[in-house]
Design an enzyme around this catalytic site. Structure first.
Site, short mmCIF file in Angstrom:
data_model
loop_
_atom_site.label_atom_id
_atom_site.label_comp_id
_atom_site.label_asym_id
_atom_site.label_seq_id
_atom_site.Cartn_x
_atom_site.Cartn_y
_atom_site.Cartn_z
N ALA A 12 38.25 65.32 27.12
CA ALA A 12 39.05 64.40 26.31
C ALA A 12 39.57 63.23 27.13
O ALA A 12 40.70 62.77 26.96
CB ALA A 12 40.19 65.16 25.64
N ALA A 130 35.98 51.88 27.98
CA ALA A 130 37.18 52.44 27.36
C ALA A 130 38.10 53.01 28.43
O ALA A 130 37.62 53.44 29.48
CB ALA A 130 36.80 53.55 26.39
N LYS A 186 21.91 52.07 34.89
CA LYS A 186 23.35 52.26 34.72
C LYS A 186 24.01 52.61 36.05
O LYS A 186 25.13 52.16 36.35
CB LYS A 186 23.59 53.36 33.67
CG LYS A 186 25.04 53.75 33.45
CD LYS A 186 25.83 52.69 32.73
CE LYS A 186 27.34 52.89 32.76
NZ LYS A 186 27.85 54.15 32.27
N ASN A 194 32.23 49.96 40.00
CA ASN A 194 33.30 50.96 40.09
C ASN A 194 33.98 51.07 41.46
O ASN A 194 35.22 51.07 41.53
CB ASN A 194 32.78 52.33 39.63
CG ASN A 194 32.42 52.34 38.15
OD1 ASN A 194 32.20 51.27 37.58
ND2 ASN A 194 32.35 53.49 37.53
#
Ligand code: KPL
Length: 299
Positions: A12, A130, A186, A194
């Site tokens: 989550a 996100a 990717k 990152n």
């Protein structure tokens, strides 16, 4: 419209919440985290609107106690380093043939999952941006594209079916028969973005300013030839365009590795930079920029 299946999302964090908030509108969904939660998820759409979305949030232990429909598919949205343990735990609660959809960054966990899991293992490569906000929020900071396929191209119907449900939920998703190439693309994006944003604690878009711009370009200059040496086909517009387009589209995002650093979690340094350093070693090439980057990246 097809009959809605039941999907579980394991993890989550930012992507788990994002996929949960969107997919719950079209199929029967359980978002599985470490803690059960009753309240809605607060979804901040890219346009700035805020929606409270009712998502069934639970833990594996709680799900096991109830007679919920078994999932037709489980989306793995855990960190790459936590995925094997999470899948071992999951195995006690689902049919061994249940398809998995791996959202993990990097390219090390996917082949391992395909080896150990009896059912189909789909892999996704997504450029959706996100980040989590508080206990129940997710900010959808940049819309992207999601490609789905499996390493050996054994499950095209299943891959297309997952793509269908993602598109129904408002994502831009495609089946990719060359998902391995896409995962390497990717990985190049993640390696260029990152570690730098995590080290300097900046949003993706700030990489467009100096001195970061120069750093990104030198990382890409080293990654492109290494990947091409492994047979990875360069993106149609070239490595630089690929990376800079994602930086532009996710300019407002706090990349996953920055979120890890801010939350005091381990980072995905191994999953993202490890495979590139292994390639350099195999090819007997020096990769000074990537080696310094690895050294300077929080682990
Ligand atoms: O995948 C991402 C991440 O944060 O890990 C990008 C595409 C870089 C978006 O931030």
């Amino acid at each position: 419209m097809r009959t809605s299946p039941t999907w579980w999302i394991l993890g989550a964090g930012a992507l788990g919440r994002l996929f949960g908030a969107r997919l719950t509108t079209t199929l029967s969904l359980h978002l599985i985290g470490r803690r059960p939660d009753d309240g809605p998820l607060r979804y901040h759409a890219p346009c700035g609107e805020i929606h409270d979305v009712d998502v069934a949030r639970t833990t594996l232990a709680t799900l096991a106690l109830h007679t919920h429909a078994r999932p037709a598919l489980v989306v793995l949205a855990t960190k790459s380093y936590a995925t094997l343990t999470a899948v071992e735990e999951l195995a006690g609660h689902v049919d061994p043939q249940t398809p998995l959809l791996s959202l993990q960054n990097g390219f090390s966990i996917q082949p391992r999952l395909a080896k150990i899991w009896a059912g189909p293992v789909l892999c996704a490569s997504t450029t959706e941006g996100a980040y989590v906000e508080g206990e129940t929020g997710v900010v959808h900071a940049g819309t992207g594209t999601t490609w789905i396929g499996d390493i050996d191209n054994t499950w095209p119907i299943l891959a297309r079916d997952s793509v269908y449900w993602l598109n129904q939920a408002g994502f831009s998703a495609y089946h990719d028969v060359a998902i391995v190439q896409r995962l390497w693309h990717k990985l190049a994006i993640n390696a260029a973005i990152n570690p730098l944003v995590a080290r300097y604690r900046i949003r993706n878009g700030q990489l467009r300013d100096q001195p970061f711009r120069r750093m990104v370009d030198s990382i890409i200059n080293e990654i492109g030839p290494l990947l091409e040496g492994e047979g990875v086909v360069p993106p149609p517009a070239g490595w630089h365009t690929l990376v800079w387009e994602v930086i532009g589209a996710t300019a407002n995002n706090r990349a996953s590795m920055l979120q890890d650093v801010l939350a005091g979690r381990p980072t995905e340094r191994e999953a993202i930079l490890g495979p590139l350093l292994a390639i350099a070693k195999r090819q007997r090439c020096t990769a000074p920029t990537l080696e310094t980057l690895y050294h300077d990246t929080p682990s």
